[in-house]
Every structure is written in structure tokens, then in C-alpha cells.
Design an enzyme around this catalytic site. Structure first.
Site, PDB file in Angstrom:
ATOM      1  N   ASP A   6       0.808  -1.219   0.000  1.00 59.91           N
ATOM      2  CA  ASP A   6       0.000   0.000   0.000  1.00 59.91           C
ATOM      3  C   ASP A   6       0.846   1.277   0.000  1.00 59.91           C
ATOM      4  OD1 ASP A   6      -1.564  -2.172   0.710  1.00 59.91           O
ATOM      5  OD2 ASP A   6      -3.006  -0.940   1.775  1.00 59.91           O
ATOM      6  N   HIS A  40      -5.682  -9.303  -0.646  1.00 64.29           N
ATOM      7  CA  HIS A  40      -5.669  -8.163   0.274  1.00 64.29           C
ATOM      8  C   HIS A  40      -6.444  -8.492   1.547  1.00 64.29           C
ATOM      9  CE1 HIS A  40      -5.133  -3.916   1.231  1.00 64.29           C
ATOM     10  NE2 HIS A  40      -6.394  -3.925   1.675  1.00 64.29           N
ATOM     11  N   GLU A  89      -4.641   1.039  -3.566  1.00 65.57           N
ATOM     12  CA  GLU A  89      -5.952   1.309  -2.970  1.00 65.57           C
ATOM     13  C   GLU A  89      -5.969   2.428  -1.933  1.00 65.57           C
ATOM     14  OE1 GLU A  89      -8.044  -0.988  -0.371  1.00 65.57           O
ATOM     15  OE2 GLU A  89      -6.375  -1.546   0.914  1.00 65.57           O
ATOM     16  N   ASN A  90      -4.807   2.858  -1.441  1.00 69.48           N
ATOM     17  CA  ASN A  90      -4.761   3.972  -0.489  1.00 69.48           C
ATOM     18  C   ASN A  90      -3.932   5.133  -1.023  1.00 69.48           C
ATOM     19  OD1 ASN A  90      -6.256   2.679   1.682  1.00 69.48           O
ATOM     20  ND2 ASN A  90      -4.471   1.357   1.906  1.00 69.48           N
ATOM     21  N   HIS A 121     -10.757  -0.561  -0.440  1.00 71.01           N
ATOM     22  CA  HIS A 121     -10.981   0.878  -0.671  1.00 71.01           C
ATOM     23  C   HIS A 121     -10.968   1.234  -2.160  1.00 71.01           C
ATOM     24  CE1 HIS A 121     -10.893   1.962   3.544  1.00 71.01           C
ATOM     25  NE2 HIS A 121      -9.766   1.275   3.715  1.00 71.01           N
TER      26      HIS A 121
END
Length: 251
Positions: free
Chosen positions: A108, A251, A139-140, A168
Site C-alpha cells: 500500500d 488483500h 488502494e490507499n 478501498h
């Protein structure tokens, strides 16, 4: 100007050595891996034998091999030079390790600070490790939750061949459009059927090799998504028809 000398940690026959070399770290580790494999091969054929005896036999085997390797000037970790004994002059062949496929996976990348660190450190990391294929989790990457066009552009600019995601994935409105636009942006494969984007794909590396990448999402402390193991197994079987190089980001 004399070339830069760097210290590289390698493992040979169960022992760690600090090697100083003007060559890049990836090549030094390739040479060390070749020597380690050769020494283990010799050791397996000897009923008894000290490490020194195995090392001598390995050196004789290397010296008797046709030179195919790229040379490196080594020194002991304490700085005492070992002379200009270049690997090519000793016939070092890195055939076993050169057939390996190197994959760099970066977890991440969180928000602007993560993108800044990636931008500042990625060039040296890529130069040092020389990966054949790079995967980055996105995703972040935008504000700590989800991804947007700016963050995706930053990850690809940093060297990503494919980006993966997680729970996310859809936190930013433009993520849906981006996932449909780019086949190298993956979202979890076990999202509900009909979800935009794709959960896996077979991609071509810069060297022309095919790499299968599968993105899945676990169900512990998550919403009730489809079974990642069942769907993952099906996707892997399909990808395996095209390539043996398979990577799963669960994940």
C-alpha cells in the site's frame, strides 16, 4: 574518477558475507547465488568435506568453465581488496539465476507522503534490483483511501507495470472510470459479478515474458464478498494456460 564501491550482503553455504563491489547489487547477488548453488551441489556429492574443501572444488569448477559472466571487482567487507579477479576471467556463469524472473511488489502506497517516498526512492530501487516486472498496490494512494487519476499516474510513472487494489477500491468517484479505461488497473476479482474493471490479467513484461496477476479480497473483517479461494483457483487455472509466472495479491 574511480567507480562507486558499495557493500552487498550475500549468503553462501549458510553463511552471510559482506562483499564490496563496484558492480550493482543485483549482479553481485546473482554471482553469489551461482556460487552457493554450486557449493551445495558439490556438498551433496561428498560424504564428508569441510567448507574450505568445498570452496576449493567450487573454485576449480568455476575456473574450468567457459567465461560467460559479466566481471566484478570484489573486496572483503573490511575493505581489504581482493585484487582485479573479475568474474568473467574465472568463467562465472550465472545461467541458473539469469533464468529467474524478478518481480518487485510494493504494498500500500498511502496518500501524498507515500507517493513522494515512492517518487524519491523508486529510481534507485529499480536500478539496484533490476526487476523484470513491478506491481504496486494503489488502494490507499489518494488521500489514504482509494485512488484517483493523479495517484495512478504517479504509480505508473514510478515504474508500475500493474496496480492492484483492495476494499478501498471505489472510495474515489473517478475510480470506476479509471478501472474501465486501464486494463493494467486491477480490482479484487471476487467483487460482485458485473463490477466495473477486471480482477486479473496476463500482462507482458518489458522483456516480453507473460505474467499473470490476480487480485483478490479476503473476507475476515470485510464485507461478504464471493469466495476468493474458489474464484482464485479458477482464475489461476485459466492464466496458467498462458504462463507459469503467476502472482496473487490477496488483500
Amino acid at each position: 574518477m574511480s567507480p562507486d564501491v558499495r557493500t552487498v550482503s550475500v549468503h553462501i553455504l549458510g553463511h552471510e558475507y559482506k562483499v564490496r563491489s563496484t558492480e550493482d547489487g543485483a549482479f553481485v547477488r546473482e554471482v553469489a547465488l551461482y556460487v552457493d548453488e554450486l557449493m551445495h551441489q558439490i556438498s551433496s556429492k561428498m560424504s564428508t568435506g569441510t567448507a574450505s574443501q568445498i570452496a576449493v572444488l567450487a573454485a576449480l569448477n568455476i575456473a574450468d568453465s567457459p567465461g560467460q559472466g559479466r566481471g566484478a571487482c570484489f573486496a572483503r567487507g573490511d575493505g581489504v581488496p581482493l585484487g582485479q579477479n573479475r568474474a568473467a576471467a574465472h568463467g562465472v556463469r550465472v545461467t541458473s539465476s539469469s533464468n529467474r524472473f524478478r518481480i518487485l511488489f510494493i504494498g500500500d502506497v498511502v496518500g501524498r507522503p507515500g507517493r513522494r517516498v515512492l517518487r524519491e526512492t523508486a529510481p534507485a530501487l529499480l536500478d539496484e534490483e533490476r526487476p523484470d516486472f513491478v506491481i504496486i498496490n494503489a488502494e490507499n494512494s489518494a488521500g489514504g483511501f482509494g485512488f484517483n487519476r493523479r495517484s495512478i499516474d504517479a504509480l505508473f510513472a514510478a515504474g508500475a507495470d500493474v496496480v492492484t487494489n483492495g476494499n478501498h477500491t471505489w472510495d474515489k468517484p473517478e475510480a470506476v472510470q479509471l478501472a474501465d479505461e486501464h486494463d493494467r488497473i486491477l480490482r479484487p476479482h471476487n467483487f460482485p459479478r458485473g463490477t466495473p474493471g477486471r480482477g486479473w490479467g496476463v500482462f507482458e513484461s518489458k522483456g516480453g515474458q507473460k505474467v499473470g496477476v490476480l487480485n483478490l479480497l479476503g473476507r475476515v473483517f470485510m464485507s461478504a464478498y464471493d469466495d476468493p479461494f474458489r474464484l482464485g483457483r479458477e482464475a489461476l487455472e485459466e492464466m496458467r494456460e498462458e504462463t507459469p509466472l503467476l502472482v496473487v495479491d490477496l488483500h
